[in-house]
Design a protein around this motif. Structure first.
Motif, PDB file in Angstrom:
ATOM      1  N   THR A 186       0.809  -1.217   0.000  1.00 53.35           N
ATOM      2  CA  THR A 186       0.000   0.000   0.000  1.00 53.35           C
ATOM      3  C   THR A 186       0.842   1.267   0.000  1.00 53.35           C
ATOM      4  N   ALA A 187       2.141   1.112   0.021  1.00 54.19           N
ATOM      5  CA  ALA A 187       3.070   2.254   0.033  1.00 54.19           C
ATOM      6  C   ALA A 187       2.749   3.205   1.181  1.00 54.19           C
ATOM      7  N   ILE A 188       2.358   2.649   2.310  1.00 54.09           N
ATOM      8  CA  ILE A 188       1.915   3.465   3.436  1.00 54.09           C
ATOM      9  C   ILE A 188       3.035   4.322   4.018  1.00 54.09           C
ATOM     10  N   ASP A 189       4.280   3.887   3.865  1.00 48.89           N
ATOM     11  CA  ASP A 189       5.400   4.633   4.431  1.00 48.89           C
ATOM     12  C   ASP A 189       5.946   5.681   3.477  1.00 48.89           C
ATOM     13  N   LYS A 190       5.454   5.731   2.256  1.00 47.88           N
ATOM     14  CA  LYS A 190       5.967   6.671   1.268  1.00 47.88           C
ATOM     15  C   LYS A 190       5.022   7.854   1.117  1.00 47.88           C
ATOM     16  N   ARG A 191       5.594   9.036   0.970  1.00 46.68           N
ATOM     17  CA  ARG A 191       4.752  10.204   0.734  1.00 46.68           C
ATOM     18  C   ARG A 191       4.452  10.367  -0.751  1.00 46.68           C
ATOM     19  N   TYR A 192       5.464  10.199  -1.605  1.00 45.99           N
ATOM     20  CA  TYR A 192       5.286  10.397  -3.041  1.00 45.99           C
ATOM     21  C   TYR A 192       5.162   9.040  -3.720  1.00 45.99           C
ATOM     22  N   THR A 215       2.268   6.074 -10.139  1.00 48.26           N
ATOM     23  CA  THR A 215       0.887   5.864 -10.588  1.00 48.26           C
ATOM     24  C   THR A 215       0.359   4.521 -10.089  1.00 48.26           C
ATOM     25  N   LYS A 216       1.159   3.482 -10.226  1.00 47.13           N
ATOM     26  CA  LYS A 216       0.741   2.147  -9.784  1.00 47.13           C
ATOM     27  C   LYS A 216       0.492   2.128  -8.280  1.00 47.13           C
ATOM     28  N   GLU A 217       1.402   2.716  -7.507  1.00 52.43           N
ATOM     29  CA  GLU A 217       1.229   2.759  -6.059  1.00 52.43           C
ATOM     30  C   GLU A 217      -0.004   3.569  -5.672  1.00 52.43           C
ATOM     31  N   THR A 218      -0.273   4.636  -6.408  1.00 52.50           N
ATOM     32  CA  THR A 218      -1.459   5.455  -6.136  1.00 52.50           C
ATOM     33  C   THR A 218      -2.729   4.652  -6.374  1.00 52.50           C
ATOM     34  N   CYS A 219      -2.766   3.913  -7.476  1.00 51.18           N
ATOM     35  CA  CYS A 219      -3.929   3.060  -7.751  1.00 51.18           C
ATOM     36  C   CYS A 219      -4.104   2.019  -6.644  1.00 51.18           C
ATOM     37  N   GLN A 220      -3.010   1.434  -6.188  1.00 55.62           N
ATOM     38  CA  GLN A 220      -3.093   0.452  -5.097  1.00 55.62           C
ATOM     39  C   GLN A 220      -3.559   1.117  -3.805  1.00 55.62           C
ATOM     40  N   TYR A 221      -3.019   2.297  -3.525  1.00 58.00           N
ATOM     41  CA  TYR A 221      -3.379   3.027  -2.311  1.00 58.00           C
ATOM     42  C   TYR A 221      -4.870   3.357  -2.293  1.00 58.00           C
ATOM     43  N   LEU A 222      -5.398   3.752  -3.451  1.00 54.75           N
ATOM     44  CA  LEU A 222      -6.803   4.147  -3.549  1.00 54.75           C
ATOM     45  C   LEU A 222      -7.736   2.993  -3.894  1.00 54.75           C
ATOM     46  N   HIS A 223      -7.153   1.834  -4.230  1.00 53.50           N
ATOM     47  CA  HIS A 223      -7.933   0.661  -4.642  1.00 53.50           C
ATOM     48  C   HIS A 223      -8.799   0.982  -5.859  1.00 53.50           C
ATOM     49  N   ILE A 224      -8.157   1.589  -6.844  1.00 52.71           N
ATOM     50  CA  ILE A 224      -8.869   1.947  -8.077  1.00 52.71           C
ATOM     51  C   ILE A 224      -8.032   1.528  -9.279  1.00 52.71           C
ATOM     52  N   PHE A 277       2.465  11.242  -7.177  1.00 48.88           N
ATOM     53  CA  PHE A 277       1.304  11.722  -6.441  1.00 48.88           C
ATOM     54  C   PHE A 277       1.688  11.848  -4.975  1.00 48.88           C
ATOM     55  N   ASP A 278       1.355  12.978  -4.376  1.00 52.42           N
ATOM     56  CA  ASP A 278       1.633  13.235  -2.965  1.00 52.42           C
ATOM     57  C   ASP A 278       0.490  12.635  -2.149  1.00 52.42           C
ATOM     58  N   ARG A 279       0.824  11.652  -1.315  1.00 53.56           N
ATOM     59  CA  ARG A 279      -0.207  10.946  -0.552  1.00 53.56           C
ATOM     60  C   ARG A 279      -0.993  11.912   0.331  1.00 53.56           C
ATOM     61  N   GLN A 280      -0.317  12.899   0.926  1.00 56.16           N
ATOM     62  CA  GLN A 280      -1.019  13.883   1.764  1.00 56.16           C
ATOM     63  C   GLN A 280      -1.989  14.717   0.937  1.00 56.16           C
ATOM     64  N   ALA A 281      -1.560  15.111  -0.264  1.00 54.22           N
ATOM     65  CA  ALA A 281      -2.438  15.897  -1.144  1.00 54.22           C
ATOM     66  C   ALA A 281      -3.625  15.060  -1.603  1.00 54.22           C
ATOM     67  N   ILE A 282      -3.400  13.768  -1.837  1.00 56.13           N
ATOM     68  CA  ILE A 282      -4.500  12.862  -2.213  1.00 56.13           C
ATOM     69  C   ILE A 282      -5.535  12.827  -1.097  1.00 56.13           C
ATOM     70  N   ASP A 283      -5.059  12.631   0.135  1.00 53.59           N
ATOM     71  CA  ASP A 283      -5.978  12.547   1.277  1.00 53.59           C
ATOM     72  C   ASP A 283      -6.762  13.841   1.455  1.00 53.59           C
ATOM     73  N   GLU A 284      -6.089  14.977   1.300  1.00 54.01           N
ATOM     74  CA  GLU A 284      -6.774  16.271   1.419  1.00 54.01           C
ATOM     75  C   GLU A 284      -7.806  16.441   0.311  1.00 54.01           C
ATOM     76  N   TRP A 285      -7.432  16.074  -0.920  1.00 50.47           N
ATOM     77  CA  TRP A 285      -8.350  16.201  -2.054  1.00 50.47           C
ATOM     78  C   TRP A 285      -9.579  15.327  -1.844  1.00 50.47           C
ATOM     79  N   LEU A 286      -9.362  14.099  -1.404  1.00 47.43           N
ATOM     80  CA  LEU A 286     -10.490  13.207  -1.159  1.00 47.43           C
ATOM     81  C   LEU A 286     -11.397  13.765  -0.068  1.00 47.43           C
ATOM     82  N   HIS A 287     -10.793  14.312   0.966  1.00 54.84           N
ATOM     83  CA  HIS A 287     -11.597  14.878   2.065  1.00 54.84           C
ATOM     84  C   HIS A 287     -12.444  16.037   1.560  1.00 54.84           C
TER      85      HIS A 287
END
Length: 91
Positions: free
Chosen positions: A35-41, A44-53, A77-87
């Motif tokens: 899930t690349a939970i320890d990575k901030r950036y 694309t593949k990791e982002t899809c896995q992180y978001l399950h999309i 993709f910045d994981r923090q920015a993804i979380d903020e955007w989703l929120h």
């Protein structure tokens, strides 16, 4: 229902505890890697896995404003920015 009991000596209990600990640690580390939970950036593949999309969904979300970073043709993709955007997007 029948109850089964095992009697273990102290050394066997210690070995069993160590085995369970190692198994759990390996699984937690695998989940973190997957899930690349320890990575901030993320790639694309990791982002899809992180978001399950799927990648197509990610492309649509980028069109809708999901922030991405492109440096010399490399997309991250910045994981923090993804979380903020989703929120904000789900509000």
């Amino acid at each position: 229902m029948h109850e089964v009991q095992f009697l273990l000596n102290d050394e066997q209990m210690k070995q069993l505890g160590n085995s369970v600990y190692t198994l759990l640690l390996n699984n937690v580390n695998q989940v973190r890697q997957d899930t690349a939970i320890d990575k901030r950036y993320l790639t694309t593949k990791e982002t899809c896995q992180y978001l399950h999309i799927a990648n197509n969904t990610l492309d649509k979300w980028v069109e809708q404003g999901l922030p991405k970073i492109t440096i010399q043709g490399v997309v991250r993709f910045d994981r923090q920015a993804i979380d903020e955007w989703l929120h904000c997007y789900t509000c």
